[in-house]
Motif scaffolding. Structure first.
Motif, PDB file in Angstrom:
ATOM      1  N   PRO A 438       0.748  -1.047  -0.052  1.00  0.00           N
ATOM      2  CA  PRO A 438       0.102   0.071  -0.284  1.00  0.00           C
ATOM      3  C   PRO A 438       0.813   1.129  -0.102  1.00  0.00           C
ATOM      4  CG  PRO A 438      -0.853  -1.698   1.496  1.00  0.00           C
ATOM      5  CD  PRO A 438       0.543  -2.127   1.053  1.00  0.00           C
ATOM      6  N   LEU A 439       0.150   2.378  -0.632  1.00  0.00           N
ATOM      7  CA  LEU A 439       1.139   3.515  -0.881  1.00  0.00           C
ATOM      8  C   LEU A 439       1.530   4.243   0.459  1.00  0.00           C
ATOM      9  CD1 LEU A 439      -0.502   5.028  -4.169  1.00  0.00           C
ATOM     10  CD2 LEU A 439       1.370   3.163  -3.758  1.00  0.00           C
ATOM     11  N   THR A 440       0.946   4.038   1.477  1.00  0.00           N
ATOM     12  CA  THR A 440       1.065   4.400   2.736  1.00  0.00           C
ATOM     13  C   THR A 440       2.203   3.888   3.523  1.00  0.00           C
ATOM     14  OG1 THR A 440      -0.484   3.045   3.798  1.00  0.00           O
ATOM     15  CG2 THR A 440      -1.195   5.098   3.430  1.00  0.00           C
ATOM     16  N   ALA A 441       2.898   2.765   3.055  1.00  0.00           N
ATOM     17  CA  ALA A 441       3.959   2.249   3.719  1.00  0.00           C
ATOM     18  C   ALA A 441       5.339   3.222   3.533  1.00  0.00           C
ATOM     19  CB  ALA A 441       4.368   0.933   2.805  1.00  0.00           C
ATOM     20  N   GLY A 442       6.025   2.947   4.753  1.00  0.00           N
ATOM     21  CA  GLY A 442       7.296   3.898   4.933  1.00  0.00           C
ATOM     22  C   GLY A 442       8.587   3.005   5.702  1.00  0.00           C
ATOM     23  N   GLN A 443       9.173   3.294   6.118  1.00  0.00           N
ATOM     24  CA  GLN A 443      10.509   2.969   6.314  1.00  0.00           C
ATOM     25  C   GLN A 443      10.386   1.665   7.278  1.00  0.00           C
ATOM     26  OE1 GLN A 443      13.594   4.070   5.245  1.00  0.00           O
ATOM     27  NE2 GLN A 443      14.187   2.031   5.753  1.00  0.00           N
ATOM     28  N   ALA A 444       9.477   1.572   8.230  1.00  0.00           N
ATOM     29  CA  ALA A 444       9.177   0.369   9.354  1.00  0.00           C
ATOM     30  C   ALA A 444       8.788  -0.746   8.212  1.00  0.00           C
ATOM     31  CB  ALA A 444       8.283   0.813  10.247  1.00  0.00           C
ATOM     32  N   GLU A 445       7.827  -0.335   7.496  1.00  0.00           N
ATOM     33  CA  GLU A 445       7.418  -1.503   6.548  1.00  0.00           C
ATOM     34  C   GLU A 445       8.326  -1.919   5.462  1.00  0.00           C
ATOM     35  OE1 GLU A 445       5.511   1.163   7.071  1.00  0.00           O
ATOM     36  OE2 GLU A 445       4.020   0.310   8.287  1.00  0.00           O
ATOM     37  N   PHE A 446       9.253  -1.066   5.087  1.00  0.00           N
ATOM     38  CA  PHE A 446      10.317  -1.368   4.056  1.00  0.00           C
ATOM     39  C   PHE A 446      11.199  -2.399   4.792  1.00  0.00           C
ATOM     40  CE2 PHE A 446      10.033   2.914   2.093  1.00  0.00           C
ATOM     41  CZ  PHE A 446       8.714   2.612   1.665  1.00  0.00           C
ATOM     42  N   ASP A 447      11.676  -1.840   6.156  1.00  0.00           N
ATOM     43  CA  ASP A 447      12.393  -2.758   6.928  1.00  0.00           C
ATOM     44  C   ASP A 447      11.839  -4.223   7.212  1.00  0.00           C
ATOM     45  OD1 ASP A 447      14.396  -0.694   6.861  1.00  0.00           O
ATOM     46  OD2 ASP A 447      13.845   0.000   9.038  1.00  0.00           O
ATOM     47  N   GLU A 448      10.861  -4.144   7.530  1.00  0.00           N
ATOM     48  CA  GLU A 448      10.227  -5.558   8.069  1.00  0.00           C
ATOM     49  C   GLU A 448      10.112  -6.385   6.715  1.00  0.00           C
ATOM     50  OE1 GLU A 448       6.171  -5.099   9.571  1.00  0.00           O
ATOM     51  OE2 GLU A 448       6.009  -7.263   9.688  1.00  0.00           O
ATOM     52  N   MET A 449       9.962  -5.841   5.398  1.00  0.00           N
ATOM     53  CA  MET A 449      10.142  -6.655   4.271  1.00  0.00           C
ATOM     54  C   MET A 449      11.405  -7.246   4.159  1.00  0.00           C
ATOM     55  SD  MET A 449       7.826  -4.793   1.392  1.00  0.00           S
ATOM     56  CE  MET A 449       6.554  -3.776   1.860  1.00  0.00           C
ATOM     57  N   GLU A 450      12.369  -6.389   4.192  1.00  0.00           N
ATOM     58  CA  GLU A 450      13.946  -6.581   3.858  1.00  0.00           C
ATOM     59  C   GLU A 450      14.372  -7.726   5.074  1.00  0.00           C
ATOM     60  OE1 GLU A 450      18.204  -6.803   4.262  1.00  0.00           O
ATOM     61  OE2 GLU A 450      16.820  -5.886   5.911  1.00  0.00           O
TER      62      GLU A 450
END
Ligand SMILES: Cc1ncc(COP(=O)(O)O)c(C=O)c1O
Length: 464
Positions: A438-450
């Motif tokens: 979703p376009l509301t994602a930010g750094q926390a979600e990027f880090d979790e994905m990684e």
């Protein structure tokens, strides 16, 4: 007897414990996979997360299906649907109209590039693509070039499942069971520079070559027979192929040279996915038609659209002429009202700006995975990425069918889900993991994905 009656009552209320797969025929799904296992059942969503029937939480790494751009749990979109349904639940746009479709068509026309001012609503993406091909054919018939009927699209590209859209789709494995398909759908090179046959180290030269392949296909087929070229701004299937610099500008010139319509299939690439209302705006090119669906409503109600230039409607504005095509639920009032609320929401929260401000961070988080031996390429733009998996990073050797089956179907998809990331492991081209939160994602979600991808891909490599 009593028990029997209770059983019957429960049954009529739908309360018996049938397995989900007893009746639900899931799309693109090997039903046999669930013969003994449980079907993951998602019951709730909020922001970038969804919860299953056991209360487990997952990061939605692919916005449902490249769709929930505004994020889950947006009550204002649900309220827009309820309000419209209470006021006027249904009326068609056949010979009559209703305010929601009128207002939405005007709003969309105000956001599109150039003179893409004519909005033909459908209920989804396949119908939008189907409509675009029919429109291209009808347009040339009505303007004295009836032999122009063929379409050109790219290898591995997915454009939908109805017979016309499936013919345009460039994935042979999806088509075999349904042949013969619609004649005249020609395939040409895509823009996967990682596996470029030429100019792999020179994006501009590669782009020029890939665009010229379209010209060569038109020449081969005969310019008098070709009606349209269908291209996604970033090709999804195959694992996110962004356009090389100058590619679309050159394609535009080629289309003008041969009087071939340029259709930008933006079923995924519109509505903020690439940080703009449309992918064509992001890459600065002017299509003759845009096809869209999915995030037009952020998935809160089904809707698609084929958006055409003023020139294309012109023959159909003449006395006594109609575009003889329509769909009962195209421009459905509830979906149109939801789309209007969705566009309002996106504008108010500047989700396009949010994507542009954060896309570098998304790229950086995913690019960290480049240190893994199984990661061959991380590519994409905006909030739309593919990670190509390889057996050998140096030679770029890919997996054979059996390995791919073992890796993707046998391990990756389930392991990522188990680890709390809903995304897509796809082998319609070379094996890729696709990410489009979703376009509301930010750094926390990027880090979790990684973090999840790192752990699961590391284990996957150990299993090859
Ligand atoms: C580029 C593209 N075109 C068309 C379609 C078909 O859309 P739908 O599934 O809504 O029919 C899709 C679906 O993913 C798509 O990605």
């Amino acid at each position: 007897m009593c028990d029997n009656r209770r059983d019957r009552d429960d049954d009529s209320l739908g309360l018996t414990m049938a397995k989900p797969t007893d009746h639900l025929w899931m799309h693109f799904t090997r039903m046999s996979s669930f013969r003994d296992g449980e079907v993951p059942t998602i019951v709730r969503g909020e922001g970038c997360y969804v919860w299953d029937s056991h209360g487990r939480r997952y990061l939605d790494g692919i916005a449902g299906l490249f769709t929930v751009n505004a994020g889950h749990g947006r009550t204002e979109l649900a309220e827009a649907a309820a309000k419209q349904a209470a006021e006027l639940a249904y009326f068609p746009v056949w010979g009559v109209a209703h305010p929601a479709a009128i207002e939405l068509s005007e709003r969309i026309a105000g956001l599109t590039p150039g003179d893409l001012n004519r909005v033909f609503f459908t209920t989804g993406g396949s119908e939008a693509v189907e409509t675009a091909w029919k429109l291209a054919r009808a347009y040339f018939r009505k303007t004295g070039k009836p032999a122009k009927h063929k379409v050109i699209s790219r290898y591995l590209a997915y454009h939908g499942t109805t017979m016309g859209a499936l013919s345009i789709t460039g994935l042979p494995a999806l088509k075999t069971d349904f042949e013969p398909l619609v004649a005249g759908a020609i395939k040409t090179a895509n823009t996967n520079i990682y596996r470029a046959p030429v100019h792999g180290d020179d994006p501009a030269a590669f782009g020029e070559w890939a665009a010229d392949e379209i010209a060569r296909a038109i020449e081969r087929e005969g310019p008098d027979t070709v009606a349209a070229v269908f291209l996604e701004p970033v090709q999804n299937a195959g694992g996110c192929f962004p356009p090389p610099p100058g590619y679309f500008q050159r394609v535009r010139e080629i289309c003008d040279r041969y009087d071939v319509l340029l259709v930008s299939d933006e079923v995924i690439c519109a509505w903020g996915r690439l940080g703009d209302w449309f992918g064509a705006l992001r890459y600065g090119f002017q299509p003759d038609i845009i096809t869209t669906a999915k995030a037009l409503t952020s998935g809160y109600s089904p809707l698609g659209a084929t958006i055409a230039s003023d020139r294309l409607i012109e023959p159909f504005l003449r006395d006594g002429v109609a575009f003889l095509h329509g769909i009962t639920f195209g421009g459905h009032p509830v979906s149109s009202a939801v789309a209007l609320a969705n566009i309002d929401l996106m504008a108010r929260e500047d989700l396009n700006g949010h994507v542009r401000a954060n896309e570098a961070a998304f790229r950086a988080a995913l690019s960290k995975l480049n240190d893994l031996p199984i990661v061959g390429d991380v590519r994409g733009d905006g909030y739309f990425y593919g990670i190509e998996l390889v057996k050998d990073k140096v030679t770029r050797e890919t997996f054979d069918d059996a390995e791919s089956e073992r890796l993707l179907r046998g391990f990756l998809s389930d392991a990522l889900f188990e680890a709390g990331l809903y995304c897509r492991a796809d082998d319609r081209g070379d094996p890729v993991v696709q990410l489009a939160p979703p376009l509301t994602a930010g750094q926390a979600e990027f880090d979790e994905m990684e973090r999840i991808l790192r752990a699961v891909l590391t284990e996957a490599y150990g299993r090859i």
